[in-house]
Design a protein around this motif. Structure first.
Motif, PDB file in Angstrom:
ATOM      1  N   VAL A  42       0.849  -1.191   0.000  1.00 33.17           N
ATOM      2  CA  VAL A  42       0.000   0.000   0.000  1.00 33.17           C
ATOM      3  C   VAL A  42       0.882   1.238   0.000  1.00 33.17           C
ATOM      4  O   VAL A  42       1.930   1.261   0.631  1.00 33.17           O
ATOM      5  N   LEU A  43       0.453   2.256  -0.737  1.00 30.63           N
ATOM      6  CA  LEU A  43       1.050   3.587  -0.654  1.00 30.63           C
ATOM      7  C   LEU A  43       0.013   4.467   0.041  1.00 30.63           C
ATOM      8  O   LEU A  43      -1.091   4.662  -0.474  1.00 30.63           O
ATOM      9  N   TYR A  44       0.376   4.952   1.218  1.00 24.12           N
ATOM     10  CA  TYR A  44      -0.550   5.749   2.010  1.00 24.12           C
ATOM     11  C   TYR A  44      -0.684   7.152   1.450  1.00 24.12           C
ATOM     12  O   TYR A  44       0.282   7.728   0.962  1.00 24.12           O
ATOM     13  N   LYS A  45      -1.876   7.696   1.572  1.00 31.87           N
ATOM     14  CA  LYS A  45      -2.059   9.103   1.245  1.00 31.87           C
ATOM     15  C   LYS A  45      -1.696   9.871   2.507  1.00 31.87           C
ATOM     16  O   LYS A  45      -2.232   9.617   3.576  1.00 31.87           O
ATOM     17  N   GLY A  46      -0.767  10.774   2.397  1.00 30.47           N
ATOM     18  CA  GLY A  46      -0.317  11.511   3.577  1.00 30.47           C
ATOM     19  C   GLY A  46       0.690  10.684   4.362  1.00 30.47           C
ATOM     20  O   GLY A  46       1.443   9.881   3.812  1.00 30.47           O
ATOM     21  N   MET A  47       0.666  10.878   5.676  1.00 25.83           N
ATOM     22  CA  MET A  47       1.605  10.194   6.553  1.00 25.83           C
ATOM     23  C   MET A  47       1.334   8.685   6.582  1.00 25.83           C
ATOM     24  O   MET A  47       0.178   8.265   6.626  1.00 25.83           O
ATOM     25  N   ALA A  48       2.390   7.901   6.534  1.00 28.75           N
ATOM     26  CA  ALA A  48       2.255   6.446   6.582  1.00 28.75           C
ATOM     27  C   ALA A  48       1.818   6.034   7.981  1.00 28.75           C
ATOM     28  O   ALA A  48       2.549   6.209   8.948  1.00 28.75           O
ATOM     29  N   GLU A  49       0.615   5.498   8.092  1.00 31.61           N
ATOM     30  CA  GLU A  49       0.041   5.070   9.366  1.00 31.61           C
ATOM     31  C   GLU A  49      -0.797   3.839   9.107  1.00 31.61           C
ATOM     32  O   GLU A  49      -1.819   3.907   8.417  1.00 31.61           O
ATOM     33  N   ALA A  50      -0.371   2.700   9.618  1.00 32.07           N
ATOM     34  CA  ALA A  50      -1.020   1.425   9.326  1.00 32.07           C
ATOM     35  C   ALA A  50      -2.482   1.394   9.729  1.00 32.07           C
ATOM     36  O   ALA A  50      -3.275   0.671   9.128  1.00 32.07           O
ATOM     37  N   SER A  51      -2.867   2.162  10.732  1.00 34.45           N
ATOM     38  CA  SER A  51      -4.265   2.129  11.159  1.00 34.45           C
ATOM     39  C   SER A  51      -5.191   2.825  10.163  1.00 34.45           C
ATOM     40  O   SER A  51      -6.406   2.785  10.319  1.00 34.45           O
ATOM     41  N   LYS A  52      -4.625   3.450   9.125  1.00 38.21           N
ATOM     42  CA  LYS A  52      -5.455   4.076   8.088  1.00 38.21           C
ATOM     43  C   LYS A  52      -5.976   3.060   7.066  1.00 38.21           C
ATOM     44  O   LYS A  52      -6.748   3.417   6.192  1.00 38.21           O
ATOM     45  N   VAL A  53      -5.555   1.804   7.179  1.00 41.41           N
ATOM     46  CA  VAL A  53      -6.013   0.770   6.255  1.00 41.41           C
ATOM     47  C   VAL A  53      -7.325   0.174   6.782  1.00 41.41           C
ATOM     48  O   VAL A  53      -7.349  -0.386   7.875  1.00 41.41           O
ATOM     49  N   PRO A  54      -8.425   0.294   6.025  1.00 38.24           N
ATOM     50  CA  PRO A  54      -9.697  -0.282   6.461  1.00 38.24           C
ATOM     51  C   PRO A  54      -9.621  -1.808   6.555  1.00 38.24           C
ATOM     52  O   PRO A  54      -8.775  -2.440   5.904  1.00 38.24           O
ATOM     53  N   PRO A  55     -10.496  -2.434   7.349  1.00 36.08           N
ATOM     54  CA  PRO A  55     -10.440  -3.878   7.569  1.00 36.08           C
ATOM     55  C   PRO A  55     -10.500  -4.725   6.298  1.00 36.08           C
ATOM     56  O   PRO A  55      -9.802  -5.734   6.192  1.00 36.08           O
ATOM     57  N   ASP A  56     -11.341  -4.343   5.328  1.00 35.09           N
ATOM     58  CA  ASP A  56     -11.449  -5.141   4.110  1.00 35.09           C
ATOM     59  C   ASP A  56     -10.142  -5.127   3.310  1.00 35.09           C
ATOM     60  O   ASP A  56      -9.708  -6.160   2.787  1.00 35.09           O
ATOM     61  N   TRP A  57      -9.476  -3.980   3.242  1.00 37.29           N
ATOM     62  CA  TRP A  57      -8.187  -3.919   2.544  1.00 37.29           C
ATOM     63  C   TRP A  57      -7.093  -4.595   3.370  1.00 37.29           C
ATOM     64  O   TRP A  57      -6.165  -5.190   2.820  1.00 37.29           O
ATOM     65  N   HIS A  58      -7.174  -4.515   4.687  1.00 37.20           N
ATOM     66  CA  HIS A  58      -6.213  -5.207   5.544  1.00 37.20           C
ATOM     67  C   HIS A  58      -6.264  -6.711   5.274  1.00 37.20           C
ATOM     68  O   HIS A  58      -5.225  -7.373   5.171  1.00 37.20           O
ATOM     69  N   ALA A  59      -7.476  -7.253   5.158  1.00 36.91           N
ATOM     70  CA  ALA A  59      -7.640  -8.684   4.872  1.00 36.91           C
ATOM     71  C   ALA A  59      -6.996  -9.046   3.538  1.00 36.91           C
ATOM     72  O   ALA A  59      -6.335 -10.084   3.414  1.00 36.91           O
ATOM     73  N   TRP A  60      -7.160  -8.184   2.537  1.00 35.55           N
ATOM     74  CA  TRP A  60      -6.558  -8.451   1.231  1.00 35.55           C
ATOM     75  C   TRP A  60      -5.026  -8.351   1.303  1.00 35.55           C
ATOM     76  O   TRP A  60      -4.319  -9.213   0.779  1.00 35.55           O
ATOM     77  N   LEU A  61      -4.506  -7.312   1.946  1.00 39.67           N
ATOM     78  CA  LEU A  61      -3.055  -7.133   2.054  1.00 39.67           C
ATOM     79  C   LEU A  61      -2.379  -8.324   2.711  1.00 39.67           C
ATOM     80  O   LEU A  61      -1.277  -8.718   2.331  1.00 39.67           O
TER      81      LEU A  61
END
Length: 119
Positions: A42-61
């Motif tokens: 993932v490339l984060y928009k803004g500051m890199a913060e893992a908690s910005k990844v929603p659960p559905d995308w977290h499952a895919w990652l």
């Protein structure tokens, strides 16, 4: 953002989706694998913060699912709250009554508590 990550993504990444927060998700376009599994990042928009990844995308990652969240309907239940990134350290962080940044004052404790005093 790290220049090396951007360069690696530009050379090797294939965009597969974007979430509501503007984070962009990639796979290796040559099908390269790590530990026997497809490389995903993932490339984060803004500051890199893992908690910005929603659960559905977290499952895919993390390879819990191979279906992209954009491509499948996700069942939402009435008891589920909308995803919110970790706000600790920001001006939106929760600060309970009595917190130093909330004035440092709180109401006296109520109930049957009585502090011990030596005789």
């Amino acid at each position: 953002m790290d220049v090396g990550v951007r360069l690696f993504t530009w050379l090797n990444g294939r965009l597969v989706g974007e979430d509501a927060y503007g984070n962009r998700y990639y796979v290796h376009k040559a099908g390269r694998q790590r530990d026997g599994r497809e490389m995903r990042w993932v490339l984060y928009k803004g500051m890199a913060e893992a908690s910005k990844v929603p659960p559905d995308w977290h499952a895919w990652l993390h390879h819990f699912t191979d279906a992209l969240p954009d491509a499948q309907p996700i069942t939402r239940f009435g008891w589920q709250k909308e995803h919110m990134p970790n706000l600790t350290g920001t001006r939106y962080a929760y600060r309970p009554p009595g917190h130093v940044l909330q004035g440092g004052k709180r109401e006296r404790a109520t109930g049957d508590y009585e502090p011990w005093t030596p005789a």
